[in-house]
Design a protein around this motif. Sequence first.
Motif, PDB file in Angstrom:
ATOM      1  N   THR B 102       0.830  -1.205   0.000  1.00  0.00           N
ATOM      2  CA  THR B 102       0.000   0.000   0.000  1.00  0.00           C
ATOM      3  C   THR B 102       0.860   1.249   0.000  1.00  0.00           C
ATOM      4  O   THR B 102       0.596   2.197  -0.732  1.00  0.00           O
ATOM      5  N   VAL B 106       0.419   3.989  -2.836  1.00  0.00           N
ATOM      6  CA  VAL B 106      -0.021   5.333  -2.461  1.00  0.00           C
ATOM      7  C   VAL B 106       1.091   6.351  -2.661  1.00  0.00           C
ATOM      8  O   VAL B 106       0.876   7.457  -3.156  1.00  0.00           O
ATOM      9  N   ALA B 109       1.483   7.005  -6.362  1.00  0.00           N
ATOM     10  CA  ALA B 109       0.344   7.777  -6.864  1.00  0.00           C
ATOM     11  C   ALA B 109       0.419   9.224  -6.390  1.00  0.00           C
ATOM     12  O   ALA B 109       0.103  10.154  -7.128  1.00  0.00           O
ATOM     13  N   LEU B 110       0.835   9.412  -5.159  1.00  0.00           N
ATOM     14  CA  LEU B 110       0.950  10.764  -4.614  1.00  0.00           C
ATOM     15  C   LEU B 110       1.952  11.585  -5.417  1.00  0.00           C
ATOM     16  O   LEU B 110       1.683  12.710  -5.832  1.00  0.00           O
ATOM     17  N   LEU B 193      -5.304   5.823  -9.080  1.00  0.00           N
ATOM     18  CA  LEU B 193      -5.125   6.566  -7.823  1.00  0.00           C
ATOM     19  C   LEU B 193      -4.550   7.952  -8.085  1.00  0.00           C
ATOM     20  O   LEU B 193      -4.974   8.936  -7.481  1.00  0.00           O
ATOM     21  N   VAL B 197      -5.877  11.676  -7.093  1.00  0.00           N
ATOM     22  CA  VAL B 197      -5.127  12.720  -6.386  1.00  0.00           C
ATOM     23  C   VAL B 197      -5.140  14.007  -7.178  1.00  0.00           C
ATOM     24  O   VAL B 197      -5.342  15.100  -6.657  1.00  0.00           O
ATOM     25  N   LEU B 252      -4.975  13.622   2.030  1.00  0.00           N
ATOM     26  CA  LEU B 252      -4.366  12.313   2.211  1.00  0.00           C
ATOM     27  C   LEU B 252      -5.331  11.227   2.668  1.00  0.00           C
ATOM     28  O   LEU B 252      -5.345  10.141   2.101  1.00  0.00           O
ATOM     29  N   MET B 255      -7.256   9.879  -0.101  1.00  0.00           N
ATOM     30  CA  MET B 255      -6.475   9.085  -1.014  1.00  0.00           C
ATOM     31  C   MET B 255      -6.338   7.662  -0.520  1.00  0.00           C
ATOM     32  O   MET B 255      -6.413   6.699  -1.301  1.00  0.00           O
ATOM     33  N   VAL B 256      -6.158   7.523   0.779  1.00  0.00           N
ATOM     34  CA  VAL B 256      -6.045   6.173   1.323  1.00  0.00           C
ATOM     35  C   VAL B 256      -7.366   5.440   1.116  1.00  0.00           C
ATOM     36  O   VAL B 256      -7.392   4.252   0.783  1.00  0.00           O
ATOM     37  N   ALA B 259      -7.471   4.162  -2.161  1.00  0.00           N
ATOM     38  CA  ALA B 259      -6.608   2.995  -2.318  1.00  0.00           C
ATOM     39  C   ALA B 259      -7.351   1.718  -1.956  1.00  0.00           C
ATOM     40  O   ALA B 259      -7.111   0.656  -2.551  1.00  0.00           O
ATOM     41  N   GLU B 263      -7.293  -1.187  -4.636  1.00  0.00           N
ATOM     42  CA  GLU B 263      -6.638  -2.452  -4.318  1.00  0.00           C
ATOM     43  C   GLU B 263      -7.600  -3.617  -4.513  1.00  0.00           C
ATOM     44  O   GLU B 263      -7.208  -4.689  -4.970  1.00  0.00           O
TER      45      GLU B 263
END
Lengths: 335, 319, 305
Positions: B102, B106, B109-110, B193, B197, B252, B255-256, B259, B263
């Motif tokens: 992860t 992440v 992607a960030l 992802l 963002v 943030l 965004m998680v 994810a 996923e």
Amino acid sequence: MNTPLLEVEDLHVEFHARQGRVRAVRGLSYQVDRGESLGLVGESGSGKSVSALAILGLLPRAASVTAGRIRFQGRDLVGLPERQLRAIRGRSLALIFQDPLSSLNPVLTIGRQITEQLRAHRIATGRAARDRAVELLERVGIPDASRRVGQYPHQLSGGMRQRAMVAMALSCGPSLLIADEPTTALDVTIQAQVLELLAEMRATTEMSMLLITHDLGVVAGSTDRLAVMYAGRIVEDGATAEVLARPEHPYTAGLLESVPRLDAPRDAALHTIPGAPPDLRTELPGCPFRPRCPHPAPQAQLQEPALRELRAGHRVACWSPRLTPLQDTTPGGNP
Amino acid sequence: MWNYVLRRLLIGTVVLWMVSVIVYLGLSLAPGDELTVRLSPEVVAQLTPDQIAEKRHALGLDRPLPLRYVTWLKSTLSGDLGTSSSDGLPVAEDIRAHLGPTAMLVGAALVVGTALALAVGVAAAVRSGTAVDYLLGSAPILLVGIPGFVLSLAAIYLFSVQFGLLPTNGMHTLGDESFGDLLLHMALPGSVLAIGVAAPLIRYTRASMLDVLSSEYIVTARAKGLRPSRVLWSHAFRNALLPIITVIGLTLPEMVAGAVIVEQVFGWPGMGQLAVRAAGNRDVSLMMGIVIVIAVSVVVTNLLADLAYVRADPRVRLV
Amino acid sequence: MSDLDPTPRAVPGDPAEPAPATAADAGRYPALRRFAAHRLAVLGAGILAVVILLALLAPLVATHAPNDVDLGAVNHKPGGGHLLGADNVGRDIWARLVFGARTSLIVGLGAVAISLLIGITVGMLAGFYGRWTGALLMRVTDAVMSVPPLVMVIVFVAIAGPSLGSVTVVIALTTWPAAARLVRGQVLALREREFITAAEVIGVPRRGIVLRHLLPNLLGPLSVVGTFGVANAILVEAGLSFLGLGVRPPTSSWGQMVNAAQSPVVLMSRPWIWVPASVAIVLTVLAVNFVGDGLRDAMDPKGSR
């Protein structure tokens, strides 16, 4: 032949706003000779700052020069390719603004903002540039310059910020400095200091200055010649002392009389010029000052007066100039 | 500045503590005993009622709620997050195994999403009012309305099924542990992802740039004769970046959350998949462990973002 | 993905042009005029109206009951009595679609209503009782904001059981911080204004004044936050259902319908099963977002460029 350093000739600048076209500058003509200082006076909205931006090619996207010429050191700046304009900006032609806090980048140090200019014009780089920055700050009277050079604009006082702006402007030794309301945002005592600084700088370098302001007091002590702007064009110009002593245009006279006097009786009403500046979105038939003029001539309704030389070196654009005889007493306020 | 850091750390700790309280309250609402949660149902099923009572007493589960919380907190802080009821393994181990993937996804992607958003936002602002701006500015508006799973499915449809270009499942093809293979597998989920963002960020960047570009100091910079690229980047962008740093910190958590969905769709073996599995099995201790770990990472990242902001903006530095 | 915009700052990212200041500012309800001039917002409102209508009239509009299993029509293509085809157990897609609208709207509006209630209360308390209470409440707000909403929702729904009610409440519990911050900010700002002090000096109780001035000021930003909150809630519910962790059959949900696409067969060869619901989600969320943008511009026309 002494060609003027800067010659603005019949300049027209228009803004394209959503409500229509605004003609901010309508046939503006003035000039600055080498080594002299010209004061450009007018109220807000008269177009004086716009003309300064137009000279440097920095008009906002909504505005454009629709006619006229701007000759600097013999070259016409209107329509000059951007690369060549950039070579002039900051180098032979410098500009300082009204509010030094918002005119300086808050996230870069004073030193960086000076050295980047030196580097851009290939005057100095690296260590040499930094030393020169410190030198410049010292020259404009900022104490502890070597520490200040690493500080940020918000860490300096208003007066020091303006001095720093002056240092920045002078860093590449320009021939002409355009100062747009340099003292308006400052306290009166600081104002005097900054004006003194500018005079000092000019004395040592023979630099010319275009001082734009609405404050007659500022103009009185710091300029050789004076030009008065109204509704986008010059209505009177001449030697400063002469124009202030014998203002011919009723607007100039009105401005002078509006300055409060220390020796006036305490309950005397303050003088104002009745009415308001014209709406520049519309066409202005005749003389634009007519609605507010105390003694308009009949022609003023039909035709806009052109600048005519009334006395040696003293021009007026008026159908009914005051024609004051030479006197000992000076009407108008002291600086 | 260190004062500020310490203060933020303190606040962060308080916030984390509050999260733990909320989480524990949630835990205690769950039907079924904390014993089952701690020891796993199979073990408990084999105990006699007396043994159960004994264990409960030994673990302090018959004490009042606040004391139970303290015990739970102590064991959590020492790394014991309980046992997963779905696979019998310690929660900490499950999490450790899934955290890496992860973080990778992440993180990538960030970085990519932010870089993309900044570039597009600046480009749109610079060409404000033109057709390019219209296009670049309206794309994010549309993208923001598309849920992550729809985007993922569409991506799978396009790239894998129709054109057979990229893999859509898991982290590696069987037997291939190479980095290149990993990148291929990361491409689709990572891109989805990253778009998630970028979409809101583009609008913020554009707005911030437009704001900055109309400032007085930009006119000064141009009046000094600086090159346009220098004016744009050293002067405009540098200032426009400041509010954006804060915004990145704020987005943030979302965004998680994104994810988690990504996923699941792409079979990426990360925390998101773990969470879904835990929820499906009503594996309370695992879920709580996941929440705590995610909360910690979010708080830490926010702190880092704040610190970055303080470093970037000299006006705040001396506070 | 969701874009819950906590900053009610007008973003000039709208391709639609707001009306000229002069014309729209006239009239009895200037904000309404400005909204109406915002093309996308009006479009959004229109789409939303259609969705709401369909949801309300679902039993009349649907040709079948959403849970009627018709084994003779398993995986049927659109046509032959099923407007949009049927899914893997023969349920009518169109019926599930319009009934699914009910789910999305109930969750969306319900969650926002509850979240605003909580948020306003917390915000007011935090604003009025500054110092310790206020600081404490703000830390709680921060704590709730620290955990990704979907994760919290997954966890709590797993504990509380997947029903329409629990999903709505749980989503509300994870999204109230936005409103709370807004309200607290306004309260604090108003408290500092000089006219409050002036009124206090002549004996008017402080709370009364602030409240009287607070509510009109809050109406605008809160409606914007609320609108975007609805979009967010719809997305979260859809995501939850997609993962299979949200509302269960017999309740239909758009997210649930898209879930079927996880199988490659459905994804590739049976688009009618998952595409209508996906389109429905996108259209509804976009519509709500456009309305939110329109509201924001209507409240603060100076902010647009």
